[in-house]
Scaffold this motif. Structure first.
Motif, short mmCIF file in Angstrom:
data_model
loop_
_atom_site.label_atom_id
_atom_site.label_comp_id
_atom_site.label_asym_id
_atom_site.label_seq_id
_atom_site.Cartn_x
_atom_site.Cartn_y
_atom_site.Cartn_z
N TRP A 102 -2.43 8.42 -36.72
CA TRP A 102 -1.47 8.89 -35.71
C TRP A 102 -2.09 8.86 -34.30
O TRP A 102 -1.38 9.06 -33.32
CB TRP A 102 -0.97 10.29 -36.06
CG TRP A 102 -2.03 11.33 -36.02
CD1 TRP A 102 -2.86 11.70 -37.04
CD2 TRP A 102 -2.41 12.11 -34.88
NE1 TRP A 102 -3.72 12.67 -36.60
CE2 TRP A 102 -3.47 12.95 -35.29
CE3 TRP A 102 -1.94 12.22 -33.56
CZ2 TRP A 102 -4.08 13.85 -34.44
CZ3 TRP A 102 -2.55 13.10 -32.70
CH2 TRP A 102 -3.61 13.91 -33.15
N LEU A 103 -3.40 8.64 -34.19
CA LEU A 103 -4.03 8.67 -32.87
C LEU A 103 -5.04 7.53 -32.72
O LEU A 103 -6.25 7.75 -32.67
CB LEU A 103 -4.71 10.03 -32.65
CG LEU A 103 -5.29 10.29 -31.25
CD1 LEU A 103 -4.19 10.22 -30.19
CD2 LEU A 103 -5.99 11.64 -31.18
N PRO A 104 -4.56 6.30 -32.62
CA PRO A 104 -5.50 5.18 -32.51
C PRO A 104 -6.23 5.16 -31.17
O PRO A 104 -7.34 4.64 -31.08
CB PRO A 104 -4.60 3.96 -32.65
CG PRO A 104 -3.22 4.43 -32.36
CD PRO A 104 -3.16 5.87 -32.71
N SER A 105 -5.63 5.72 -30.13
CA SER A 105 -6.22 5.62 -28.79
C SER A 105 -5.61 6.67 -27.87
O SER A 105 -4.47 7.12 -28.09
CB SER A 105 -5.95 4.22 -28.23
OG SER A 105 -6.30 4.16 -26.87
N TYR A 147 -13.80 9.65 -23.90
CA TYR A 147 -12.41 9.31 -24.21
C TYR A 147 -12.26 8.08 -25.11
O TYR A 147 -11.24 7.43 -25.11
CB TYR A 147 -11.59 9.18 -22.93
CG TYR A 147 -11.70 10.42 -22.07
CD1 TYR A 147 -11.00 11.58 -22.39
CD2 TYR A 147 -12.55 10.48 -20.96
CE1 TYR A 147 -11.13 12.74 -21.63
CE2 TYR A 147 -12.69 11.63 -20.21
CZ TYR A 147 -11.97 12.75 -20.55
OH TYR A 147 -12.10 13.90 -19.82
N TRP A 148 -13.31 7.72 -25.83
CA TRP A 148 -13.27 6.57 -26.74
C TRP A 148 -12.78 5.30 -26.02
O TRP A 148 -12.11 4.46 -26.63
CB TRP A 148 -12.41 6.86 -27.98
CG TRP A 148 -12.86 8.04 -28.75
CD1 TRP A 148 -13.80 8.06 -29.74
CD2 TRP A 148 -12.41 9.40 -28.61
NE1 TRP A 148 -13.97 9.35 -30.21
CE2 TRP A 148 -13.13 10.18 -29.55
CE3 TRP A 148 -11.48 10.05 -27.79
CZ2 TRP A 148 -12.94 11.55 -29.68
CZ3 TRP A 148 -11.30 11.41 -27.92
CH2 TRP A 148 -12.01 12.15 -28.84
N THR A 150 -13.53 7.82 -33.95
CA THR A 150 -12.20 7.55 -33.42
C THR A 150 -11.64 8.81 -32.76
O THR A 150 -12.11 9.92 -33.02
CB THR A 150 -11.25 7.15 -34.56
OG1 THR A 150 -11.09 8.29 -35.43
CG2 THR A 150 -11.78 5.98 -35.37
N PRO A 151 -10.61 8.63 -31.91
CA PRO A 151 -9.92 9.80 -31.34
C PRO A 151 -9.40 10.74 -32.42
O PRO A 151 -9.47 11.96 -32.27
CB PRO A 151 -8.77 9.18 -30.55
CG PRO A 151 -9.17 7.77 -30.26
CD PRO A 151 -10.08 7.35 -31.38
N GLN A 152 -8.89 10.16 -33.49
CA GLN A 152 -8.34 11.01 -34.55
C GLN A 152 -9.42 11.87 -35.21
O GLN A 152 -9.20 13.05 -35.47
CB GLN A 152 -7.64 10.13 -35.59
CG GLN A 152 -6.76 10.91 -36.53
CD GLN A 152 -5.79 10.02 -37.29
OE1 GLN A 152 -5.25 9.07 -36.72
NE2 GLN A 152 -5.57 10.31 -38.55
#
Lengths: 79, 79, 79, 79, 79, 79
Positions: D9-12, E77-78, E17-19
């Motif tokens: 749900w949060l790729p970027s 912030y990846w 990853t952000p997730q």
């Protein structure tokens, strides 16, 4: 708690140590209350109320945390 | 508390001293209230209520702390 | 309060003046409410309630302060 | 409100426009609720309650503002 | 919700990853509760209460948002 | 919870690990309470109240999150 001289109460955000910075954060938190409720007698009456209420104590700690973030950044985290 | 001229009430975030910056933070906190409740009579009636309520005073101090963070950053912490 | 066109309501965070930036912060604060409660009739009914409640007004001011921090940083504090 | 695919749900945090960034902030705000209360039926029951309560709507707007600050910084404010 | 090994529960703020970063933010939010209320039985009893209360769910989401800001900054912030 | 020596309780914001930094954030959160309510007996009486109240636990977690943001930034996120 020391009384705050309101003429020049904030000459600088720079402090010598992190602990002095934390004390400044506490002061910054109190001044907003003082400006909103200038009557010392009313503030003195409110003090025991919130000092004995855990929700209020946590809320005070939140305000201090927010101000400490500012003071710490100002001092480049005393690195 | 001085009335705020709403035509050009925020020409700049830059202030001469940290203390002036804190006063600007207080002003920024009040303007949001003014824009949400434009009726001065209602605001005047609410004032004594929250000025005598410790939870409200702490909440006001939280808003001022958030705005002071912005003003302090804008002024590069008056370093 | 002006109605917000929800098609393209946020083309940019850049504003000409700090005061325009503050108004954008107010707008950002209102859109979240609009997205959570899309029914204008319900929002219109709620408005007088919170506009007459000091705790709610202070909470609104807190949201605006948080959004103003973002807008001010985006504009490099209009230095 | 669209359902959120919880696999990825949060790729970027990078978005094309500020408005897309704001929508991502709304999504970030909802996922925490979903992770804390995974039962969709309970969430559906709670929704009309808070969507009709001004204090809750303002609190939602506060969460979105906090997440929007992060997304905006990630995108270098779409400058 | 997985149990948190309290010996070394935070080796790093860096995530792939952000997730993953968001999940770390959720973990950071829970540890403070665990340190303040170390009794698992009490926490288990409180859980259904706040998971069924929209104000509490929004407050949880606020804490996660604050921690996610930290984790996102740590990870640049990846980008 | 260990007692905090109030003479020099904050020599530095720099910690060896993220986990040590989190513990410092917890300490920073508690000191504000201690300065506002210096009477240990009153604090001891309040403790079980808020440790058994989910709203208070979430609020504590919010304060810790705010302080952790500061400590993490001070340590350049232990990168």
């Amino acid at each position: 708690m020391k009384a705050i001289d309101m003429d020049t109460w904030l000459p600088s955000l720079i402090t010598k140590t992190p602990q002095d910075g934390y004390e400044l954060a506490v002061k910054l938190s109190r001044v907003a209350v003082k400006l909103t409720q200038p009557d010392a007698a009313v503030r003195d009456k409110l003090r025991p109320e919130y000092a004995g209420d855990s929700d209020a104590l946590i809320a005070v700690s939140q305000v201090v945390a927010t101000n400490f973030a500012t003071v710490a950044a100002a001092n480049n985290y005393w690195r």
